[in-house]
Design a protein around this motif. Sequence first.
Motif, PDB file in Angstrom:
ATOM      1  N   ARG A   7      -8.335   4.590  11.687  1.00  0.00           N
ATOM      2  CA  ARG A   7      -9.401   4.925  12.633  1.00  0.00           C
ATOM      3  C   ARG A   7      -9.885   6.352  12.433  1.00  0.00           C
ATOM      4  NH1 ARG A   7      -5.894   2.165  16.229  1.00  0.00           N
ATOM      5  NH2 ARG A   7      -5.169   4.168  17.021  1.00  0.00           N
ATOM      6  N   LYS A   8      -8.972   7.259  12.115  1.00  0.00           N
ATOM      7  CA  LYS A   8      -9.370   8.641  11.873  1.00  0.00           C
ATOM      8  C   LYS A   8     -10.246   8.751  10.623  1.00  0.00           C
ATOM      9  CE  LYS A   8      -7.425  13.276  11.303  1.00  0.00           C
ATOM     10  NZ  LYS A   8      -6.174  14.060  11.200  1.00  0.00           N
ATOM     11  N   LYS A  11     -13.673   7.312  11.310  1.00  0.00           N
ATOM     12  CA  LYS A  11     -14.506   8.210  12.120  1.00  0.00           C
ATOM     13  C   LYS A  11     -15.130   9.295  11.259  1.00  0.00           C
ATOM     14  CE  LYS A  11     -14.351  11.065  16.278  1.00  0.00           C
ATOM     15  NZ  LYS A  11     -13.493  11.588  17.364  1.00  0.00           N
ATOM     16  N   LYS A  12     -14.374   9.819  10.313  1.00  0.00           N
ATOM     17  CA  LYS A  12     -14.921  10.856   9.428  1.00  0.00           C
ATOM     18  C   LYS A  12     -16.006  10.289   8.512  1.00  0.00           C
ATOM     19  CE  LYS A  12     -10.872  13.866   9.342  1.00  0.00           C
ATOM     20  NZ  LYS A  12      -9.841  14.504   8.496  1.00  0.00           N
ATOM     21  N   ARG A  14     -18.061   7.864   9.168  1.00  0.00           N
ATOM     22  CA  ARG A  14     -18.997   7.040   9.915  1.00  0.00           C
ATOM     23  C   ARG A  14     -20.433   7.267   9.464  1.00  0.00           C
ATOM     24  NH1 ARG A  14     -18.395   7.903  16.062  1.00  0.00           N
ATOM     25  NH2 ARG A  14     -16.352   7.026  15.526  1.00  0.00           N
ATOM     26  N   ASN A  15     -20.863   8.532   9.364  1.00  0.00           N
ATOM     27  CA  ASN A  15     -22.262   8.863   9.061  1.00  0.00           C
ATOM     28  C   ASN A  15     -22.432   9.452   7.650  1.00  0.00           C
ATOM     29  OD1 ASN A  15     -23.165   8.091  11.674  1.00  0.00           O
ATOM     30  ND2 ASN A  15     -22.404  10.044  12.474  1.00  0.00           N
ATOM     31  N   GLN A  45     -14.499   2.000   3.495  1.00  0.00           N
ATOM     32  CA  GLN A  45     -15.240   1.386   4.591  1.00  0.00           C
ATOM     33  C   GLN A  45     -16.501   0.718   4.054  1.00  0.00           C
ATOM     34  OE1 GLN A  45     -16.495   4.116   7.486  1.00  0.00           O
ATOM     35  NE2 GLN A  45     -17.216   2.578   8.961  1.00  0.00           N
ATOM     36  N   SER A 126     -22.550  11.713  18.509  1.00  0.00           N
ATOM     37  CA  SER A 126     -21.670  10.581  18.235  1.00  0.00           C
ATOM     38  C   SER A 126     -20.653  10.319  19.331  1.00  0.00           C
ATOM     39  CB  SER A 126     -20.923  10.823  16.910  1.00  0.00           C
ATOM     40  OG  SER A 126     -20.139  12.001  17.015  1.00  0.00           O
ATOM     41  N   SER A 127     -20.685  11.046  20.468  1.00  0.00           N
ATOM     42  CA  SER A 127     -19.722  10.841  21.558  1.00  0.00           C
ATOM     43  C   SER A 127     -20.435  11.029  22.889  1.00  0.00           C
ATOM     44  CB  SER A 127     -18.541  11.807  21.438  1.00  0.00           C
ATOM     45  OG  SER A 127     -18.985  13.143  21.557  1.00  0.00           O
TER      46      SER A 127
END
Length: 1044
Positions: A7-8, A11-12, A14-15, A45, A126-127
């Motif tokens: 998951r970490k 998240k890095k 993601r974009n 990913q 993003s949050s």
Amino acid sequence: MSNAKERKHAKKMRNQPTNVTLSSGFVPERGEKHLNGGGKPFRAQKLDPSSGTSRQQQAKMAHYSPSRPDGNEQSSSKVTFRKKGGWKAGPEGTSQEIPKYITASTFAQARAAEISAMLKAVTQKSSNSLVFQTLPRHMRRRAMSHNVKRLPRRLQEIAQKEAEKAVHQKKEHSKNKCHKARRCHINRMLEFNRRQRKNRWLETHIWHAKRFHMVKQWGYCLGERPTVKSHRACYRAMTQRCLLQDLSYYCCLELKGKEEEILKALSPMCSIDTGLTFAAVHCLSGKRQGSLLLYRAHQYPRGMLGPVSFIWKPERTPGDTSESRQLWIWLHPTLKQDILEEIKAACQCMEPVESTTCIPDPLLAPAQEKSQAKLPDEKIGKKRKRKDDGENAKPVKKFMGDGTRAAHEPHSWSSTTTGIVISDLTMEINRFRLIGPLSHAILTDALQAAAVHTEGEDTEDTPHHWWTETCRNPDTVSLHHRQEAVFDLLGGITSPAEIPAGTILGLTVGDPRINLPQKRSKVLPNPEKCQEFSYEEGMCTCSWSCAHWKPLSDQTDDPDNEEVRQLRLEGVPVECAHSFIWSQAVCKSVTENKISDQDLNRKRSELLVPGSQLVLGPHESKIPLLLIHQPGKVTGDGRRGWGSGWDVLLPKAWGMAFWIPFIYRGARVGGLKETVVHSQYKRSPSIPGDFPDCSAGILFAEEQAKNLLEKYKRRPPAKRPNYIKLGTLAPFCLPWEQLTRDWESRVQAQEELSGASSSSGGESDSRDQAPCAPMPGQAAQGSGGGGTALHNSSEPEGAMDTECPAQAGTEQVPGQDARGQLFCVLRSRASLKQLSAWCRPSSGDSRAAQRAPGRGQQELTAEARRSLLARFPRALVWVSLSLPGKGSPEPHAMICVPAQEDLLQLRRDRLYCGPQEPKHSDPFKSQIRKQKERQTREKRRHLGRAASEDLAEADPAAGPPAPTLGLWPGPLPDVTAHCSRVLLGFVTQGDFSMAVGGGEALGFVSLTGLLDMLAGQAAAERGLVLLRPPASPQYRLARIAVEV
């Protein structure tokens, strides 16, 4: 790789664009990456094929990407990266050799796509966190949430947009209501009435609810103790200053009729042996308040109903020519039902009377509340204007009810035979109590006598017509001036203890809210009015630290001094005890014509000079009062007069109008806990806990035992005391009946033994062998854990009962009336004086012991003991105990008889603390565990059978509940001989006393056991007993006293 790391990593990434990968310790090998050369393979990913942006990026990267070498070259040129962190550009498996040439346009377009993706990732949120929450913690400030300028300049624009967006998302509130008003009920009075269905409120309830721990008792919601730590402060207030209490929950019964008929009906309910009766001379004239003990008719000394106080209306009152008298009886709410029924039977008043006085409206039903709460044609969020319909307007009044009876029940009864009318005036009169030396200063400063209306004043528009008519009579005006003069004399007396007990003063005062000080302060006595004592006599007038009060020095030149001396000696004159509060019509007029606080504040705001005195003239309210002196400590030789004060009786609806002025003069407020402490320091029994022979005391003991048992069961067995091993049979419920019965059988056995020995060797030798010590075999039986008594009393496990072993031993029905009790409490004053003289040691410095022979008291002989026991068999005696050494007694502590070895040890060592109780065995421990295991097996078997047969019920049809480990489960054995020291009685009140600087206790002992103990003790050691707390094996030496 673990899920958290996946998951970490996701998240890095993601974009990030497809040609950017993060090599944080992963080893790419054959299209897969491993973490540090091992573990689960991690696949890059994958972009969502359904996403439009990802498709465009893939197309762009495929169009602008440079030509790739073949697969063999890529596989040969792969390099494994083991260094953590860092970004790796290019697709997976890209060769590390520098190309020989590049196309500038293609390369620039590829880098432009990467830069645009990077900028989008930076600018895109993003949050759900706000901008100032993304800052490091050392840069955050509290004001950033509402002040954008406190953020860094680069983030201020984003924060401003977030703030504007949040404003639109906020819920719009009504602008014409504040936060406090929006929380309130639509109709506050209806809401308060609904909350008083079960427990009524006093007029000072809301004031107490903000500052006190509230409890629901006796049908009322009362303040138990302050929320702040104020135990010592309240004691100092009672000793040196003033303590204020609201006793409006006390019940008042009014009897109207001829004096002869009232006395004839009430005389069988009281006895002259216990003190004053209703026919006392000073009380019958209306000059003093009396107190007595009521019994059921012709059942003294049994059939106890409870203590009451009474007031007679003065005989000669201006304008009163009727022959009927009025009697007010004040009593505790727990005693009201029994006493009221007994008085109605004695006066033959069984016919309800339709009342014409102001009766509080009953509580509204829920349907009525809903119908009244609905507001058609109006919105709830808008203000509503008050609609005045003139005379037809009916304001919503606050509910003023009674917590001891329902609203629909009658409150007045009459008799055609005796002509007596009984009325219940509960909650119709407020009662405040002021305790302490500064009571006079607070009363004289807060209350001012009402102004007399003159003929020149315009009194037509005033609503107080009763006062206007009163001022037209010169006799009543003269009486009012005399009462005012006597009230002013109170300012010259430094303490209420100097006034005769029970003095009554009637008074009519003005509205105390008019002269309310702006700030809270402490009122001190006026030194000009106070007469100082001479220092040669060594007296102090500032507190009750002195043991006695002496009269003033002879100064006959000052007429005021003579009046003050006369007030100290004889009290208030009879005619000055008159008050208009006896008239229900006047009280109704005063209640209905009270000026509201809102109108009073509005008139204050209209003053030309802010803060100046408000003068209402004839429109000022006139309130009739009744000041009743309350005596303090009246028993014993030390601290006489401690705790004395005044009770103020007011008409209803005027409670808060007098409560706040008293507090603003320096009075500290106390609750129910302070009432118990006050009675404990006065060494007087508290109501209803210290009256075990009346039904109210029995119910109180049952409720207290239930609460203590629940508290005991909440603790695990390892964290609570095992009372069986400590030798405590009844730690929660005191077995008074069994105590008196066991002592009676014990003394009878001793008399039979002494009679058998007197035929052979004489009676005197047997008496010298310490009859108060345990009988042979009983001490060993108690120290060994019960011996035969333990096993004989152990019933089958199914018959065990743990709710209240004391009641199980006496076979007492819960709530049984006092008529069914076999024991009584000795309250004969002559017998108590005799016992008090016997309990004092014959040698020593005690002045009371030296005066005892001169009073004509009998000596402690066998004949005197038999005669006393013949009059009061199975009786209890109210005693006080003081610990000369260390130790603080607790409630339910055991009072025991010291053995001969204890007295011998005390003679050798004067610092001897006391013996210790040997450890007892617990024969029920294994039985309780086996029973619990058997119940658990039966429950499991039943649950399994219910699950297989699909039964609805899951509870097994088991027998009685399992007994509690550490408590005696069945009927109690002999309570007197269970321990190594013979049990004499129990403590009901006990704690460290700040008045004497040591432990003090109050309780009851068996009269038979007390006489037996005194007969076996030496003259110099009479009155020595042992105290042991329920959860401790340590005995402490104490001295017993019977104070009258």
